[in-house]
Each structure stands twice: as structure tokens, then as C-alpha cells.
Design a protein around this motif. Structure first.
Motif, PDB file in Angstrom:
ATOM      1  N   ASP A  57       0.809  -1.217   0.000  1.00 50.85           N
ATOM      2  CA  ASP A  57       0.000   0.000   0.000  1.00 50.85           C
ATOM      3  C   ASP A  57       0.846   1.272   0.000  1.00 50.85           C
ATOM      4  O   ASP A  57       0.767   2.104   0.918  1.00 50.85           O
ATOM      5  CB  ASP A  57      -0.959   0.001   1.192  1.00 50.85           C
ATOM      6  N   VAL A  58       1.666   1.418  -1.040  1.00 47.26           N
ATOM      7  CA  VAL A  58       2.323   2.704  -1.282  1.00 47.26           C
ATOM      8  C   VAL A  58       2.080   3.080  -2.737  1.00 47.26           C
ATOM      9  O   VAL A  58       2.305   2.273  -3.638  1.00 47.26           O
ATOM     10  CB  VAL A  58       3.835   2.685  -0.986  1.00 47.26           C
ATOM     11  N   GLY A  59       1.548   4.257  -2.951  1.00 44.98           N
ATOM     12  CA  GLY A  59       1.308   4.777  -4.289  1.00 44.98           C
ATOM     13  C   GLY A  59       1.398   6.285  -4.222  1.00 44.98           C
ATOM     14  O   GLY A  59       1.478   6.879  -3.132  1.00 44.98           O
ATOM     15  N   CYS A  60       1.368   6.931  -5.372  1.00 40.81           N
ATOM     16  CA  CYS A  60       1.619   8.377  -5.390  1.00 40.81           C
ATOM     17  C   CYS A  60       0.540   9.178  -4.660  1.00 40.81           C
ATOM     18  O   CYS A  60       0.843  10.157  -3.975  1.00 40.81           O
ATOM     19  CB  CYS A  60       1.793   8.860  -6.831  1.00 40.81           C
ATOM     20  N   VAL A  61      -0.731   8.757  -4.775  1.00 42.07           N
ATOM     21  CA  VAL A  61      -1.801   9.483  -4.090  1.00 42.07           C
ATOM     22  C   VAL A  61      -1.778   9.182  -2.594  1.00 42.07           C
ATOM     23  O   VAL A  61      -1.843  10.091  -1.755  1.00 42.07           O
ATOM     24  CB  VAL A  61      -3.177   9.125  -4.692  1.00 42.07           C
ATOM     25  N   ARG A  62      -1.671   7.896  -2.252  1.00 46.60           N
ATOM     26  CA  ARG A  62      -1.683   7.514  -0.837  1.00 46.60           C
ATOM     27  C   ARG A  62      -0.524   8.166  -0.081  1.00 46.60           C
ATOM     28  O   ARG A  62      -0.692   8.684   1.028  1.00 46.60           O
ATOM     29  CB  ARG A  62      -1.623   5.992  -0.703  1.00 46.60           C
ATOM     30  N   MET A  63       0.677   8.160  -0.663  1.00 49.26           N
ATOM     31  CA  MET A  63       1.829   8.759   0.012  1.00 49.26           C
ATOM     32  C   MET A  63       1.687  10.274   0.124  1.00 49.26           C
ATOM     33  O   MET A  63       2.056  10.880   1.134  1.00 49.26           O
ATOM     34  CB  MET A  63       3.118   8.407  -0.733  1.00 49.26           C
ATOM     35  N   THR A  64       1.137  10.893  -0.925  1.00 48.59           N
ATOM     36  CA  THR A  64       0.933  12.345  -0.870  1.00 48.59           C
ATOM     37  C   THR A  64      -0.050  12.707   0.225  1.00 48.59           C
ATOM     38  O   THR A  64       0.209  13.598   1.055  1.00 48.59           O
ATOM     39  CB  THR A  64       0.428  12.858  -2.237  1.00 48.59           C
ATOM     40  N   GLU A  65      -1.191  12.014   0.258  1.00 51.41           N
ATOM     41  CA  GLU A  65      -2.213  12.340   1.247  1.00 51.41           C
ATOM     42  C   GLU A  65      -1.750  12.027   2.663  1.00 51.41           C
ATOM     43  O   GLU A  65      -2.089  12.728   3.612  1.00 51.41           O
ATOM     44  CB  GLU A  65      -3.509  11.594   0.933  1.00 51.41           C
ATOM     45  N   ALA A 124      10.559   6.661   4.775  1.00 46.80           N
ATOM     46  CA  ALA A 124      10.521   5.581   5.762  1.00 46.80           C
ATOM     47  C   ALA A 124       9.336   4.650   5.500  1.00 46.80           C
ATOM     48  O   ALA A 124       9.448   3.419   5.620  1.00 46.80           O
ATOM     49  CB  ALA A 124      10.453   6.163   7.176  1.00 46.80           C
ATOM     50  N   ASP A 125       8.197   5.229   5.147  1.00 49.55           N
ATOM     51  CA  ASP A 125       7.005   4.441   4.828  1.00 49.55           C
ATOM     52  C   ASP A 125       7.256   3.555   3.604  1.00 49.55           C
ATOM     53  O   ASP A 125       6.890   2.375   3.574  1.00 49.55           O
ATOM     54  CB  ASP A 125       5.839   5.400   4.549  1.00 49.55           C
ATOM     55  N   ILE A 126       7.879   4.122   2.594  1.00 44.52           N
ATOM     56  CA  ILE A 126       8.183   3.370   1.368  1.00 44.52           C
ATOM     57  C   ILE A 126       9.157   2.234   1.671  1.00 44.52           C
ATOM     58  O   ILE A 126       8.984   1.097   1.201  1.00 44.52           O
ATOM     59  CB  ILE A 126       8.750   4.303   0.286  1.00 44.52           C
ATOM     60  N   GLU A 127      10.196   2.510   2.465  1.00 43.97           N
ATOM     61  CA  GLU A 127      11.179   1.477   2.802  1.00 43.97           C
ATOM     62  C   GLU A 127      10.527   0.328   3.566  1.00 43.97           C
ATOM     63  O   GLU A 127      10.856  -0.848   3.347  1.00 43.97           O
ATOM     64  CB  GLU A 127      12.334   2.083   3.616  1.00 43.97           C
ATOM     65  N   ALA A 128       9.599   0.645   4.464  1.00 42.89           N
ATOM     66  CA  ALA A 128       8.888  -0.409   5.202  1.00 42.89           C
ATOM     67  C   ALA A 128       8.059  -1.266   4.252  1.00 42.89           C
ATOM     68  O   ALA A 128       7.981  -2.496   4.404  1.00 42.89           O
ATOM     69  CB  ALA A 128       7.991   0.217   6.269  1.00 42.89           C
ATOM     70  N   ILE A 177      12.881   2.010  -5.043  1.00 43.32           N
ATOM     71  CA  ILE A 177      12.944   0.660  -5.602  1.00 43.32           C
ATOM     72  C   ILE A 177      14.273   0.432  -6.308  1.00 43.32           C
ATOM     73  O   ILE A 177      14.913  -0.617  -6.148  1.00 43.32           O
ATOM     74  CB  ILE A 177      11.770   0.438  -6.577  1.00 43.32           C
ATOM     75  N   MET A 178      14.715   1.401  -7.089  1.00 45.66           N
ATOM     76  CA  MET A 178      15.969   1.257  -7.826  1.00 45.66           C
ATOM     77  C   MET A 178      17.151   1.153  -6.863  1.00 45.66           C
ATOM     78  O   MET A 178      18.078   0.359  -7.079  1.00 45.66           O
ATOM     79  CB  MET A 178      16.142   2.411  -8.813  1.00 45.66           C
ATOM     80  N   GLU A 179      17.122   1.940  -5.806  1.00 52.97           N
ATOM     81  CA  GLU A 179      18.207   1.869  -4.830  1.00 52.97           C
ATOM     82  C   GLU A 179      18.180   0.552  -4.068  1.00 52.97           C
ATOM     83  O   GLU A 179      19.240  -0.031  -3.797  1.00 52.97           O
ATOM     84  CB  GLU A 179      18.114   3.061  -3.876  1.00 52.97           C
ATOM     85  N   ARG A 180      16.998   0.065  -3.728  1.00 47.55           N
ATOM     86  CA  ARG A 180      16.891  -1.203  -2.999  1.00 47.55           C
ATOM     87  C   ARG A 180      17.383  -2.379  -3.846  1.00 47.55           C
ATOM     88  O   ARG A 180      18.053  -3.271  -3.339  1.00 47.55           O
ATOM     89  CB  ARG A 180      15.436  -1.423  -2.567  1.00 47.55           C
ATOM     90  N   THR A 181      17.024  -2.390  -5.119  1.00 45.57           N
ATOM     91  CA  THR A 181      17.355  -3.527  -5.985  1.00 45.57           C
ATOM     92  C   THR A 181      18.716  -3.399  -6.650  1.00 45.57           C
ATOM     93  O   THR A 181      19.236  -4.387  -7.182  1.00 45.57           O
ATOM     94  CB  THR A 181      16.303  -3.679  -7.087  1.00 45.57           C
ATOM     95  N   GLY A 182      19.284  -2.195  -6.652  1.00 45.39           N
ATOM     96  CA  GLY A 182      20.540  -1.980  -7.352  1.00 45.39           C
ATOM     97  C   GLY A 182      20.383  -1.808  -8.851  1.00 45.39           C
ATOM     98  O   GLY A 182      21.376  -1.819  -9.586  1.00 45.39           O
ATOM     99  N   ALA A 183      19.155  -1.626  -9.325  1.00 42.16           N
ATOM    100  CA  ALA A 183      18.923  -1.461 -10.762  1.00 42.16           C
ATOM    101  C   ALA A 183      19.603  -0.193 -11.265  1.00 42.16           C
ATOM    102  O   ALA A 183      19.387   0.889 -10.721  1.00 42.16           O
ATOM    103  CB  ALA A 183      17.428  -1.403 -11.057  1.00 42.16           C
ATOM    104  N   GLU A 184      20.405  -0.338 -12.311  1.00 41.16           N
ATOM    105  CA  GLU A 184      21.108   0.815 -12.877  1.00 41.16           C
ATOM    106  C   GLU A 184      20.203   1.634 -13.787  1.00 41.16           C
ATOM    107  O   GLU A 184      20.479   2.804 -14.050  1.00 41.16           O
ATOM    108  CB  GLU A 184      22.336   0.345 -13.659  1.00 41.16           C
TER     109      GLU A 184
END
Length: 323
Positions: A162-170, A193-197, A288-295
Motif C-alpha cells: 500500500d504505497v502509491g503516489c496518491v496515498r503517500m501524498t495524502e 521511511a514508509d516506502i522502505e517499510a 525501488i531502484m536503490e533497494r534492488t541496485g537497478a542501474e
């Protein structure tokens, strides 16, 4: 070829695809593809209910789409509703309204079903490409949730969080009924922090770091690609299968999170309905890119909507065979 219509009703937008589809070859030819920002998920995270004005905006779009579907003579219509309508106490009002207008009952799908549609839509046309290593990680950043899917030809693991652009903004960027312009460092840190969790939750099910190619879907990702390409206007053909490096995503995200509403609105490829939520969406992608290491992220304009269309065509063909 089977002519089908697919509707994807999410937290922020409702989209229509009318297409001729050959489910055996994976060929899909657009006849009409459109999107309307309706913000169905307005306030759902706080109230647990779909707001009356949000429902009316959505029903107005449905009436427009009904006319388009009739004009093209689609053989089958499939309507899929995602995060906001899953969460709402009054979702029955939404279901009845859609049924009255379009003649089909919306399928309020689970996160796992949503992920399956997204994976199919994003990867069906990547089959046989030797420049994109597998397995793929398909990430669909929506308004209310983000879907993670790892797979090769088929889904191996999927999770919706449950993380998305509207939910995180609100949840993090609204103060006194308005989006902070720009957000404070403390607000951004709380959102991060919410996204990382949420990424921790996703990794319990999906081996995010095993993927060799990151494929990004939905409006937050495609808008970032449009900014990276410095487009004078939104151009789906140039955005589709473009690649954006992690360094460029970080640069764009940092700018979005320190910019004002007016500065973001002045970006020529920015949809008006994304101006206040794009910063949150960009931060989800960067995390997501930082967590996965995606270049880099491979950006796809084909997503859950295309997956719904493929499924509708398969059902229509099975119906003709009497399966």
C-alpha cells in the motif's frame, strides 16, 4: 483478431483501451486508448470511503467510455478496479454505478491478480529480446498501491503493497487540507521511511534483488521518462521502452520534491492531475531502484490495461470454441 475493450479503474485515474487482439501471437493493435484523472481514491486512506464527488467524476468518465466502446463495437468488455475500490466501505455504490452505465460488474481484483495483469501487459511483447536479461521485475506504481512481480515467461512471485503516489501524498505531504508546496525535509523523510517499510514487506514474498531487468509501469514512471527525455509534449511512442538511469531518476526526484506546484505544472509533458502527486511517485521509483541496485528502468506504456485486454480476448476465443 478479437476486438475487446478493457477498463482499468485505479486510485488516481481510469483508463480505457479498445484493441484488436490475437491472444495466440500476442499481437495487440490499439483502436482507442485514453485516460481520465478522476482521483477515485480521494480521502480513502483517511475515511475508508469513496467520496461522492470522486464517484461522480468516475461515473462521468464511464459514460464517455461507454460511447467509445459502442462506437467501436467491442466483442467483450472487461472492467477491473484496483486499490481504492478494494479498500472502501461503500464499494457497492461504485459497483452498482458501473454496472448501470457499462453493463458489466467491475472486478475488484486482489493485489496478486493486479500484479498478474501488469506482468502480462508489460512483458508479452518483450519475448525473444536478447538485450533485456531475465528474470524481469515489473513494478506498477499506482495511486494507492504498488505491485511487484518477478518472472520470466510467467509470474514467479508477486506482492502488492500500500504505497502509491496518491496515498503517500495524502498521508505525508498534506497539511491543513493542502499539499505542502514544496514539502519539508521532515515530510520527505517520513514518506521515505514508509516506502522502505513497504519494500521490506514486498521482499518477504518477491526476490526483488534477483531480477536482471527492471520494467516500470504507470503514470509516475512514464512522466519521469518524459521529463528525462525533455519532451515538448507527452509522446507515448518515444516513452515506450525508453530507458532512464538511476542517476537521472534521482536527479528528477530531487527536483520534483523541492519544486513548487507552479514549477511542476510548467513541465510540458506533465498531466495536470499528476502535478501534486508526481513527487511521491518518483520517490517510490527511486527507492525501488536503490533497494534492488537497478542501474536503469525500462519504461513501458503497456501495463495492466494491456494485460486485461489479452485476458478478455482469451476469454472471447474460448467462448467461441465452447470451452
Amino acid at each position: 483478431m478479437t476486438r475487446v475493450a478493457a477498463v482499468d479503474c485505479g486510485t488516481n485515474s481510469i483508463r480505457l483501451l479498445v484493441a484488436d487482439v490475437d491472444p495466440r501471437t500476442g499481437e495487440l493493435t490499439d483502436l482507442d486508448r485514453r485516460m481520465t484523472i478522476v482521483r477515485l481514491g480521494q480521502g480513502v486512506d483517511r475515511t475508508g470511503r469513496l467520496a461522492p464527488e470522486a464517484l461522480e467524476r468516475t461515473f462521468a468518465a464511464c459514460r464517455e467510455y461507454a460511447a467509445v466502446i459502442k462506437e467501436h463495437g467491442a466483442e467483450r468488455l472487461r472492467f477491473v478496479a484496483t486499490s481504492a475500490s478494494r479498500d472502501a466501505e461503500n464499494r457497492d455504490t461504485f459497483v452498482r454505478g458501473v454496472l448501470d452505465i457499462l453493463g458489466v460488474e467491475p472486478e475488484v481484483v486482489t493485489g496478486d491478480q493486479e500484479a498478474e495483469f501488469s506482468f502480462t501487459g508489460a512483458t508479452r511483447e518483450l519475448t525473444g529480446r536478447d538485450d533485456l536479461a531475465r528474470p524481469y521485475l515489473v513494478v506498477d506504481i499506482g495511486g494507492g498501491s504498488t505491485e511487484f512481480v518477478v518472472g520470466d515467461d510467467h509470474v514467479r512471485a508477486a506482492r502488492s503493497v500500500d504505497v502509491g503516489c496518491v496515498r503517500m501524498t495524502e498521508r505525508h505531504l498534506v497539511r491543513d487540507g493542502a499539499v505542502t508546496d514544496p514539502p519539508t525535509a521532515e515530510q520527505v523523510a517520513a514518506m521515505r521511511a514508509d516506502i522502505e517499510a513497504a519494500l521490506d514487506l514486498a521482499e518477504e514474498t518477491v526476490p526483488l534483488r534477483e531480477a536482471r531487468t527492471l520494467v516500470g509501469l504507470a503514470g509516475s514512471v512514464t512522466t519521469i521518462a518524459a521529463i528525462a527525455l525533455d519532451l515538448d509534449a507527452y509522446d507515448s511512442e518515444r516513452i515506450h521502452h525508453s530507458r532512464v538511469s538511476r542517476a537521472r531518476v534521482r536527479e528528477i526526484t530531487e527536483w520534483l520534491l523541492r519544486s513548487t506546484h507552479a514549477e511542476r505544472a510548467a513541465v510540458p509533458s506533465m498531466h495536470a492531475g499528476r502535478v501534486d502527486v508526481i513527487g511521491a511517485g518518483a520517490l517510490v521509483l527511486l527507492s525501488i531502484m536503490e533497494r534492488t541496485g537497478a542501474e536503469e528502468v525500462v519504461v513501458s506504456e503497456h501495463d495492466i490495461l494491456d494485460g486485461i485486454a489479452f485476458k478478455a480476448a482469451e476469454e472471447a476465443e474460448a467462448g467461441r470454441r465452447g470451452d
